[in-house]
Design an enzyme around this catalytic site. Structure first.
Site, PDB file in Angstrom:
ATOM      1  N   HIS A 122      37.739 -16.503  -1.403  1.00 19.09           N
ATOM      2  CA  HIS A 122      36.382 -16.351  -1.749  1.00 19.09           C
ATOM      3  C   HIS A 122      36.419 -15.399  -2.915  1.00 19.09           C
ATOM      4  O   HIS A 122      37.404 -14.365  -2.738  1.00 19.09           O
ATOM      5  CB  HIS A 122      35.617 -15.801  -0.310  1.00 19.09           C
ATOM      6  CG  HIS A 122      34.137 -15.730  -0.312  1.00 19.09           C
ATOM      7  ND1 HIS A 122      33.733 -14.536  -1.100  1.00 19.09           N
ATOM      8  CD2 HIS A 122      33.207 -16.457  -0.052  1.00 19.09           C
ATOM      9  CE1 HIS A 122      32.241 -14.627  -1.054  1.00 19.09           C
ATOM     10  NE2 HIS A 122      31.965 -15.834  -0.443  1.00 19.09           N
ATOM     11  N   ASP A 199      41.391 -12.049   5.497  1.00 22.80           N
ATOM     12  CA  ASP A 199      39.801 -12.113   5.455  1.00 22.80           C
ATOM     13  C   ASP A 199      39.540 -13.302   6.208  1.00 22.80           C
ATOM     14  O   ASP A 199      39.730 -14.353   6.273  1.00 22.80           O
ATOM     15  CB  ASP A 199      39.453 -12.662   3.835  1.00 22.80           C
ATOM     16  CG  ASP A 199      38.034 -13.088   3.718  1.00 22.80           C
ATOM     17  OD1 ASP A 199      37.522 -12.978   4.576  1.00 22.80           O
ATOM     18  OD2 ASP A 199      37.561 -13.583   2.657  1.00 22.80           O
ATOM     19  N   GLN A 202      35.661 -16.549   7.858  1.00 23.24           N
ATOM     20  CA  GLN A 202      35.548 -17.803   8.751  1.00 23.24           C
ATOM     21  C   GLN A 202      36.545 -18.111   9.795  1.00 23.24           C
ATOM     22  O   GLN A 202      36.089 -18.550  10.591  1.00 23.24           O
ATOM     23  CB  GLN A 202      35.934 -18.996   7.834  1.00 23.24           C
ATOM     24  CG  GLN A 202      35.011 -19.188   6.437  1.00 23.24           C
ATOM     25  CD  GLN A 202      33.568 -19.436   6.501  1.00 23.24           C
ATOM     26  OE1 GLN A 202      33.252 -19.964   7.784  1.00 23.24           O
ATOM     27  NE2 GLN A 202      32.636 -19.075   5.788  1.00 23.24           N
ATOM     28  N   LYS A 225      27.860 -14.312  10.446  1.00 25.63           N
ATOM     29  CA  LYS A 225      28.469 -15.777  10.600  1.00 25.63           C
ATOM     30  C   LYS A 225      28.970 -16.017  11.701  1.00 25.63           C
ATOM     31  O   LYS A 225      29.416 -17.150  12.038  1.00 25.63           O
ATOM     32  CB  LYS A 225      29.602 -15.833   9.510  1.00 25.63           C
ATOM     33  CG  LYS A 225      29.342 -15.967   8.209  1.00 25.63           C
ATOM     34  CD  LYS A 225      30.525 -16.182   7.119  1.00 25.63           C
ATOM     35  CE  LYS A 225      30.545 -15.676   5.798  1.00 25.63           C
ATOM     36  NZ  LYS A 225      29.836 -16.372   4.819  1.00 25.63           N
ATOM     37  N   CYS A 367      31.305 -19.407  -4.174  1.00 27.07           N
ATOM     38  CA  CYS A 367      32.060 -18.051  -4.454  1.00 27.07           C
ATOM     39  C   CYS A 367      33.648 -18.370  -4.442  1.00 27.07           C
ATOM     40  O   CYS A 367      34.198 -17.376  -3.916  1.00 27.07           O
ATOM     41  CB  CYS A 367      31.573 -17.079  -3.500  1.00 27.07           C
ATOM     42  SG  CYS A 367      29.732 -16.802  -3.276  1.00 27.07           S
TER      43      CYS A 367
HETATM   44  N1  PMP Z   1      35.469 -14.417   2.689  1.00 23.97           N
HETATM   45  C1  PMP Z   1      35.014 -15.796   3.288  1.00 23.97           C
HETATM   46  C2  PMP Z   1      36.016 -16.775   3.493  1.00 23.97           C
HETATM   47  C3  PMP Z   1      33.544 -16.157   3.116  1.00 23.97           C
HETATM   48  O1  PMP Z   1      33.298 -17.170   3.704  1.00 23.97           O
HETATM   49  C4  PMP Z   1      32.603 -15.105   2.977  1.00 23.97           C
HETATM   50  C5  PMP Z   1      31.176 -15.498   2.977  1.00 23.97           C
HETATM   51  N2  PMP Z   1      30.861 -16.862   2.574  1.00 23.97           N
HETATM   52  C6  PMP Z   1      32.996 -13.776   2.495  1.00 23.97           C
HETATM   53  C7  PMP Z   1      34.380 -13.558   2.715  1.00 23.97           C
HETATM   54  C8  PMP Z   1      32.084 -12.802   2.142  1.00 23.97           C
HETATM   55  O2  PMP Z   1      31.087 -12.718   3.372  1.00 23.97           O
HETATM   56  P1  PMP Z   1      29.818 -11.433   3.282  1.00 23.97           P
HETATM   57  O3  PMP Z   1      29.043 -12.100   2.215  1.00 23.97           O
HETATM   58  O4  PMP Z   1      29.208 -11.815   4.498  1.00 23.97           O
HETATM   59  O5  PMP Z   1      30.296 -10.274   3.028  1.00 23.97           O
END
Ligand code: PMP
Length: 409
Positions: A122, A199, A202, A225, A367
């Site tokens: 991401h 990270d 997920q 999430k 993203c």
């Molecule tokens: N890493 C991953 C794999 C994600 O799916 C996301 C959110 N889509 C993020 C980071 C960022 O999370 P947040 O916007 O809640 O900080």
């Protein structure tokens, strides 16, 4: 109390209609819906226990502090971290990764060094490292994925060397849904003494995370999430590393003593929690993780596992059989998350028409622009399921998608 319907009954947002149709919410990888236990705690704190934490000598502040610290303990237990010192509250996964990219890299990343990230990351696990590399005069290197979306582990032997100061990897990509071989990555990096940040935005939702067994150095995730509140998240870090890292932000609560000449810092975890935290949102992580634990364990856990297996099998074969459809990350070891394109149909058009049928899905770059480029596309449609989604919803999704494709072609 052991059916998917029982879980649904505890998540009020699922009962609504949109455009007169029952909501079929398939954007769980972006934000999950909350169970009543989370909503009740948020309401109880907002209406009665709204007092600043760690600061005052009165009952309400004590209660708020206990709920906030109670959630920290629940997180510690949930991911099997050794101590509360390892658990830093942040505003989300993004903030947690930025904290490490800023603080760790200030201390350890120098000109000529490098950082390795995974191609399925991401933007939150790319850009903070890019910024850190720019500041230090270091290089960002990439562990690529193959045509199936799986990490090309053979690249690690050439990527990892003594100049690499940290590896930052997605546990599960938000686009491909593949459960990555993080254990192997961690052991290869550790063999050269390189720390690893995972990270887990997920990963925390779909896999049992044991940071002690994994031996990762950092693990980041967001509360929203995993059935919690937005604006709250966690950075797990090994104590020795967190201790050696300089503070990320300065302000209240992160200090020992302050004079104009010199400031000393609070011990972990508060050293990294400057300012009034999102104590209500963070406290809600306790009921959120209780809910996550309940639906993935015991009898209910078996029901959920079976339901997810059925959904994955159904969705994979339905998308494979669909004329002109391409499913990305179509591998065995996958969560119920399906990113795809259908030849001749723009993903944005598909999502807009599905919306009118009551179905919420995500489209666009998600993203993860470098990963989109890897697959030669600028957009995908993503349907991401949670344990409260049913096989009937998957069937409705596929039949609706077929209607949409018929309209667009
Ligand atoms: N890493 C991953 C794999 C994600 O799916 C996301 C959110 N889509 C993020 C980071 C960022 O999370 P947040 O916007 O809640 O900080």
């Amino acid at each position: 109390m052991n059916t998917i319907e029982d879980i649904r009954a505890r998540v009020p947002a699922l009962a609504q209609t949109v455009y007169g149709k029952p909501l079929v919410y398939l954007d769980n990888a972006a934000t999950a819906q909350k169970p009543v236990e989370v909503i009740e705690l948020l309401n109880r704190m907002n209406s009665g226990i709204n007092a600043n934490v760690h600061r005052a000598m009165y009952k309400l502040s004590d209660e708020a502090t206990n709920l906030y610290e109670g959630a920290r303990e629940r997180v510690r237990e949930f991911i099997n971290a050794p101590a509360r010192e390892n658990i830093i509250f942040t505003s989300g996964a993004t903030a947690a990764i930025n904290l490490v990219a800023q603080s760790f890299c200030t201390r350890y990343l120098k000109s000529g060094d490098s950082v390795v990230v995974t191609e399925d990351s991401h933007h939150s696990n790319i850009v903070p490292w890019q910024l850190a590399c720019e500041r230090a005069g270091a290089q960002l290197k990439v562990l690529h994925v193959d045509d199936n979306g799986e990490w090309r582990m053979e690249e690690l032997d050439t990527l990892l060397d003594e100049r690499v100061k940290i590896v930052a990897a997605a546990h599960i990509s938000n686009v491909l849904g593949i459960i990555n071989p993080i254990e192997e990555l961690i052991s290869k990096a550790h063999a050269l003494g390189i720390p690893v940040l995972i990270d887990g935005a997920q990963g925390i939702v779909h896999s049992k995370v044991d940071v002690t067994a994994l031996d990762c150095d950092f693990y980041a995730f967001s509360a929203h999430k995993v059935y919690g509140e937005t604006g709250s998240g966690i950075l797990y870090g090994k104590e020795a590393l967190l201790d050696a890292m300089p503070p990320y932000m300065g302000g209240g609560d992160m200090v020992g003593t302050v004079t104009f000449e010199k400031t000393t810092y609070a011990p972990l975890p508060l050293k990294f929690e400057a300012g009034t935290p999102n104590f209500i949102g963070s406290a809600a992580l306790k009921p959120a993780l209780d809910f996550a634990y309940e639906i993935h364990n015991g009898e209910l856990g078996k029901v959920v596992e079976e339901s997810e297996r059925e959904i994955v099998a159904f969705m994979k074969s339905a998308l494979q059989e669909m004329d002109g459809a391409v499913l990305y990350g179509n591998v065995e070891n996958k969560i119920p998350l399906f990113s795809f394109n259908v030849e001749g149909c723009h993903p944005g058009d598909i999502a807009q028409i599905l919306d009118k049928m009551g179905i919420a899905v995500r489209t666009g770059l998600m993203c993860a622009e470098p990963l989109m480029s890897r697959f030669g596309v600028t957009s995908m449609v993503r349907a991401s399921f949670a344990p409260y989604n049913t096989l009937d919803e998957a069937k409705y999704f596929i039949s609706s998608l077929k209607r949409v494709v018929g309209m667009l072609r």
